[in-house]
Design an enzyme around this catalytic site. Structure first.
Site, short mmCIF file in Angstrom:
data_model
loop_
_atom_site.label_atom_id
_atom_site.label_comp_id
_atom_site.label_asym_id
_atom_site.label_seq_id
_atom_site.Cartn_x
_atom_site.Cartn_y
_atom_site.Cartn_z
CG PHE A 44 13.22 26.02 34.30
CD1 PHE A 44 13.27 26.58 35.56
CD2 PHE A 44 14.00 24.90 34.03
CE1 PHE A 44 14.08 26.03 36.54
CE2 PHE A 44 14.81 24.35 35.01
CZ PHE A 44 14.85 24.91 36.26
CD GLN A 84 20.94 20.53 28.45
OE1 GLN A 84 20.60 20.13 29.55
NE2 GLN A 84 20.08 20.98 27.56
CG HIS A 105 23.39 23.60 33.09
ND1 HIS A 105 23.51 24.90 33.54
CD2 HIS A 105 22.14 23.20 33.43
CE1 HIS A 105 22.37 25.26 34.12
NE2 HIS A 105 21.53 24.25 34.07
CG LEU A 157 23.69 22.62 37.31
CD1 LEU A 157 24.53 22.57 36.06
CD2 LEU A 157 22.49 21.73 37.19
CD GLU A 179 17.07 26.49 32.06
OE1 GLU A 179 17.96 25.69 31.71
OE2 GLU A 179 15.96 26.52 31.53
NE ARG A 213 19.06 23.52 31.34
CZ ARG A 213 18.80 22.54 32.18
NH1 ARG A 213 19.23 21.32 31.94
NH2 ARG A 213 18.12 22.77 33.28
CG HIS A 230 23.57 19.42 32.96
ND1 HIS A 230 23.74 19.18 34.29
CD2 HIS A 230 22.24 19.63 32.79
CE1 HIS A 230 22.56 19.26 34.90
NE2 HIS A 230 21.65 19.52 34.01
NE ARG A 234 17.87 17.15 30.52
CZ ARG A 234 17.84 17.96 31.59
NH1 ARG A 234 16.72 18.54 31.95
NH2 ARG A 234 18.94 18.19 32.28
#
Lengths: 114, 231, 589
Positions: free
Chosen positions: C117, C238, C240, C250, C253, C284, C356, C401
């Site tokens: 990730f 955040q 995304h 979404l 990732e 991100r 997000h 995050r």
């Protein structure tokens, strides 16, 4: 909510319905062809047709399977639509008597003298 | 676009009725939920549940042109007009498109939907081969939207006794899990003329499932196990 | 008025709430969960990619490396004691989930499947690590259902479809439960409990373009603000990088973790320019900014159209092959076909940044206790009150995050808070008396919406989302933020005059939406005021007028209080529990 479920039965009847279906799918066409080929024109002819023991046993077993198959099917319908236990029981009884009676009657006819 | 919406407000004292609504909306790229929310923005008395708006939370199941679907992943362009929208069948209506889901949840809870394994807990994970894990595919993805169960006539007739396709699919999810040790008890729980055997395999559930799952197949597998342990 | 009494009360039925509830239900305490939706409809269900823990199932890994990545990912704003705690506990917390029955995907040797990730490294910034545990691309769904199932097994008491209105507190500040309302009947209900946990999730619906479920309206944040408590780091949102363009749904990732990558309008792998080392798996905030720049500088794909918003870039994954996509990313394929009209097996998915996750929230310590400045210091626990999950700010995510850390946050701190609440219950065995007027303010708020007529709530709500999209997006300046704040003042005045057409009681969703909007307004104000206050760029907070990180002045958390729209600060905890502190460095990927 408290419910009286978990009867520990169900698979037996379900299996019986499948097993009798197999018997019927084999026996019914066989018997039909046999009758068509030998189509008797009078009572004596019919008697001759059912004279061999194997013929009488086969027919009785087939009708027994039919009765059991019908019992499971009709019971399923009653379980779906008739929700009063007393009435459902009474209808069960009526169906059982009719089916058992029919089988017994057939046996009586097949094994009657004359 | 033309809509016919099932409307019912228990406080109005009126019987339920179908309301004709016209909405100016371009169906291209839009979902049914977008249209319903646009209608609600005009008339806020229209009530429906919604949450994720991408088909994973299972809130907005409803009967659309006779089929149970999730409004948020039903493309508007696919639907013939007037689009007739009713609450899910077979459950008590609370208001408009909102039904009382409790009979459905109760059946879900009745199959003990949690992993049962009384072995000592290992320090790391319990191993499971990819093949064993693959048995759960098609079963664990259920979102509890009730599209399948409320499309099933057997559930309509015996909602209190028949577990219904969603519950049975979940029962299978745990029966099939190599880590679960309660298969015998789970099969006992379903060995009943009503709980499992009301299913006649008409496959309405398969047709209705918005996630493409196949409860009928899972029910068949449970039956096969019941038969296998008996014969 | 109807009242129910429990030992412990959990507000919110998502991953955090259910994990905490489980911890309490397994003890002998009476625990209730209040949720405005049936628990498995909570937003945790939408989480796709996975949950991060250094299990080392695929490749070498250590929790210390996970900790380093989290600190760096958060641009050094995260509290290192909490981050150490989370990364250490991650491993057992994930095994515990597996033991509960979570259907993780598996490796050939039968162990939990892990995928790479963004922002993950080995050896403190070295090669890409493979750390995120996944159940295909439905990890949140699998996790939430598993936790709900375990709670049914433990017979947790659920109040499904009850809307939480306000905290009940006494004069000494103890939290004694909440005032709630049954959505089904419209009746208010007091739920008293010796200890209360807020696990109400995020507030991403404050933005127009959001990956969040429609229920993410910051209800817990509103409750806390009305109780006069502060919110922390609310400027950090955040975005995304890969929401489906124009829709917001979404695309995990995990797609890039499995080998997918981004292309701009010229067909160029532009992330190589922005993050030469990590490329598409940079943090991100880095990827989202890069996409925003590509689009703004005219290198987006396709024309900017009303359908697709202001342009987009392509996320290419067809080279992964149909088999990998079907096995590892089946849900993504489904979403792309439905919402973008594109089958990713053949064509790239059009994506753009979408709001997000809220890094900020209700300040807590690493036991989940809500903390606020009081007599003895800036972090005094509010007795009886806890917060966990996206609504809380521990802070482990700092200014940005990392993917896969959100589910982890829920589980680790849900469990920690559940444990600490048991201690609290032991130390406070008797319920404190509820002041007679404790619920008066909430009832008045409810009554206010009985007034029919006035402007529509939906119109104000739409304007709020547009305002936040335009004034608190990826790039910010003082002028734009202040303009936004002024428009927000107007919106608040409009809300005072607004009313409902529908004043019925039974399942009146219009009333719920009005109450939700009140909460969103508070969140919007906290965000704008905090963002004006922070005159630097850090993590997800990018100020064009202050483009660099300023550790001298801003290695601090902001604390927003409603009284006087005041922003205070408190220091970042740079000292971990047992290991060496990770000193602030230049952040490069």
């Amino acid at each position: 909510m408290k419910l009286a479920v978990g009867a520990h039965t169900g698979t037996g009847t379900w299996l019986m319905q499948r097993a009798t279906a197999i018997v019927l799918s084999l026996a019914l066409p066989g018997l039909t062809i046999h009758f068509m080929l030998a189509w008797p024109v009078d009572f004596a002819g019919w008697q001759a047709l059912f004279a061999p023991l194997w013929m009488r046993v086969l027919l009785l077993l087939t009708v027994l399977a039919l009765a059991l198959h019908a019992w499971v099917g009709v019971r399923d319908i009653l379980m779906d639509y008739v929700h009063f236990t007393g009435l459902r029981l009474a209808l069960y009884l009526a169906v059982i008597i009719t089916l058992a009676g029919s089988v017994a009657w057939l046996a009586a006819v097949l094994w009657s003298q004359a | 676009m033309k809509f016919r919406l099932y409307r019912y407000n228990p406080e109005s004292g009126k019987q339920p009725y179908m309301q004709d609504v016209e909405l100016d909306i371009d169906p291209a790229g839009r979902m049914l939920l977008d249209a319903l929310l646009a209608i609600k923005a005009r008339d806020e008395t229209l009530s429906l549940r919604r949450s994720c708006r991408e088909g994973v939370c299972g809130s907005d199941a409803m009967n659309v042109n006779g089929r149970n679907r999730l409004a948020c992943i039903t493309p508007l362009g696919e639907l013939s007009e007037p689009i007739e929208i009713r609450p899910l069948p077979g459950l008590p209506v609370i208001r408009d498109l909102i039904v009382d889901m409790e009979p459905f949840y109760r059946q879900y809870r009745s199959i003990k939907p949690w992993l049962i394994n009384d072995d000592p807990v290992p320090e790391t994970e319990r191993p499971q081969s990819p093949e064993d894990r693959a048995l759960l595919d098609g079963a664990y993805e259920c979102i509890l939207c009730a599209c399948c169960t409320t499309a099933c006539p057997s559930f309509w007739w015996n909602p209190d006794k028949f577990v219904g396709p969603a519950g049975l699919l979940q029962a299978y999810r745990f029966i099939a899990d190599s880590r679960d040790e309660a298969m015998a008890a789970r099969l006992d729980n379903l060995e009943d003329p009503y709980r499992l055997y009301r299913c006649r395999g008409i496959m309405n559930c398969v047709d209705a499932c918005p996630k493409g799952l196949n409860p009928t197949e899972a029910i068949g597998r449970i039956k096969a196990l019941l038969v296998k342990r008996r014969v | 008025m109807k009242t129910r009494r429990f030992d412990a009360l959990i507000v919110g039925g998502g991953g955090a709430g259910l994990r905490a509830a489980l911890q309490l239900a397994r003890s002998d305490y009476k625990v209730a969960v209040v949720s405005k939706v049936f628990p498995t409809r909570s937003h945790t269900v939408s989480a796709q990619g996975g949950i991060t823990a250094a299990l080392a199932n695929v490749d070498d890994d250590r929790w210390e490396w996970h900790m380093y990545d989290t600190v760096k990912g958060g641009d050094w704003l995260g509290d290192q004691d909490a981050i150490e705690f989370m990364c250490r506990e991650a491993v057992t917390a994930v095994y515990e989930l597996e033991h509960m029955g979570l259907p993780f995907s598996r490796l050939d040797n039968g162990r939990i499947y892990q995928r790479p990730f963004g922002g993950q490294s080995k050896n403190f910034g070295g090669d890409q690590a493979t750390r995120t545990c996944a159940a295909a691309d439905r990890t949140g769904h699998a996790l939430l259902h598993t936790l709900y199932q375990q709670n049914i097994a433990c017979r947790t008491q659920f109040f499904d479809e009850y809307f939480a209105l306000d905290l009940l507190r006494d004069a000494e500040g103890y939290c004694l439960g909440i005032a709630a309302m049954s959505i089904g009947t419209g009746e208010p209900l007091l739920i008293e409990a010796r200890t209360t946990l807020l696990a109400t999730g995020g507030a991403g619906r404050v933005f127009w373009n959001s990956s969040n479920a429609m229920i993410n309206t910051g209800d817990g944040l509103g409750m806390v603000l009305r109780a006069g408590l502060p919110l922390q780091d609310m400027e950090f949102w955040q975005f995304h990088p890969t929401g489906i363009a124009g829709v917001g749904c979404l695309i995990t990732e995990g797609v890039r973790g499995e080998g997918g990558y981004l292309l701009n309008g010229n067909g160029e792998r532009f992330m190589e320019r922005y993050a030469p080392h990590a490329k598409d798996l940079a943090s991100r905030d880095v990827v989202a900014r890069a996409i925003a720049i590509e689009i703004a500088e005219g290198r987006g794909c396709g024309p900017a159209s009303p359908q697709r918003g202001g342009g987009y870039v392509h996320l290419k994954l067809d080279h992964l092959g149909e088999k990998t996509i079907a096995e590892k990313l089946p849900g993504i394929r489904d979403l792309a076909i439905r919402f973008a009209g594109v089958d990713p097996v053949e064509k790239p998915i059009p994506v753009a940044p979408t709001a997000h996750y809220m890094m900020g929230g209700i300040p807590t310590n690493l036991y989940g206790q809500v903390v606020a400045p009081a007599r003895y210091g800036p972090e005094e626990p509010v007795p009886g009150l806890y917060a966990v999950g996206e609504c809380a700010c521990v802070s482990v995510h700092g200014a940005n995050r990392l993917g896969g850390n959100s589910l982890l946050d829920l589980i680790v701190f849900g469990r920690a808070a559940g444990r600490h609440m048991q201690e609290y219950l032991r130390d406070n065995p008797y319920p404190r008396p509820l002041p007679g007027d404790a619920a008066e303010a909430s009832l008045a708020r409810l009554r206010r919406w009985d007034r029919a007529g006035g402007e529509r709530v939906a119109a104000i709500s739409d304007d709020l989302r547009r305002l936040m999209q335009g004034h608190a997006g990826v790039f910010r300046t003082d002028a734009v933020l202040r303009e936004g704040l002024e428009s927000l003042n107007e919106l608040e005045e409009r809300l005072v005059r607004a009313g409902l057409q529908d004043t019925s009681r039974i399942f009146n969703t219009a009333r719920i939406e009005a109450l939700e909007l009140e909460n969103l307004m508070g969140v919007a104000r906290a965000t704008l005021v905090s963002a004006i206050g922070r005159t630097e760029s850090r993590g997800a907070h990018t100020r064009e007028d202050f483009p660099v990180r300023d550790d001298e002045r801003w290695l601090k958390h902001t604390l927003y209080s409603r009284a006087g729209d005041h922003v205070d600060t408190k220091p970042v905890r740079l000292k971990p529990l047992t290991v060496e502190s990770i000193r602030p460095q230049e952040r490069e990927y």
